[in-house]
Design an enzyme around this catalytic site. Sequence first.
Site, short mmCIF file in Angstrom:
data_model
loop_
_atom_site.label_atom_id
_atom_site.label_comp_id
_atom_site.label_asym_id
_atom_site.label_seq_id
_atom_site.Cartn_x
_atom_site.Cartn_y
_atom_site.Cartn_z
N PRO A 2 0.98 1.36 4.30
CG PRO A 2 2.17 1.35 6.29
CD PRO A 2 0.99 1.97 5.63
CD GLU A 3 0.37 -2.52 -0.65
OE1 GLU A 3 0.67 -3.56 -1.26
OE2 GLU A 3 -0.33 -1.62 -1.16
#
Length: 269
Positions: A2-3
Amino acid sequence: MPELPEVETIVRALRPALVGRTILSADLRWSHTLAAPSPAAFKKRIKGQQILSVSRRAKFFNLQLSSFNLLVHLRMSGALLVKEGSFTPAKHDRLVLTLSDDLSLIFNDARKFGRVWLTANPDEVLGNLGPEPLDPSITPQVFYEHLHRRRRQLKPLLLDQSFIAGLGNIYTDEALHMARLHPLTQSDSVTPEQTEGLWQAVRAVLEEGIRSNGASIDWVYRGGEFQDHFRAYGRHGKPCPVCGAKIERMVIGQRATHFCPTCQPLEGD
Ligand SMILES: [Zn+2]
């Protein structure tokens, strides 16, 4: 992994369920999930803490408690879930916090790279992070100075969390494609015009990612649809949406990198 947009999406989803709840107890089911303090100190300190706010810094979750901050990094496979009522912990549940109002906050992490910190001084964990890319104080002029102070290739520089915080492989490839900059471009060679384009592209892809509730891709978070809008990331061999040339893939600093050889020529080649 996840960013920024995926973490922001999860923060927004969890916030209404968590703010105002009190943590009644902690069940640490795999001790190495906890980076600090010791398990005994963690269980003692977190008991009775109220959750005052839920926010994001870079890719970290930041739960402001009455006297501490609870920080969580999902890394490869971590997930934060809120469940109501009694339940039997699942195999990969590493930490279960029992909350008031019959709720539980669960950290599930199949691959065990995720980490949790409980600290009175969040700078101990977050202090080395670079600025938030959506922070209005990061103007194109400031960004230009930062790029020229470092003499590195753009792709690894944008992934460096001490340079700018929250970008990962997906949004970096998307931003460089939008800005028409080759991932190996030296950061101190970009012009003011190119910097402005890159600054706008970074913000545009992150904002588009947040609007799409993030991307659902190689990890447990499933919900967003930004993957349907990728221009370059993961599209090697497919046509560039701008010019039709085939997107290429190369490995830079051990990270798969996707770019259009026509739209993103390496200057000086
Ligand atoms: Zn192209």
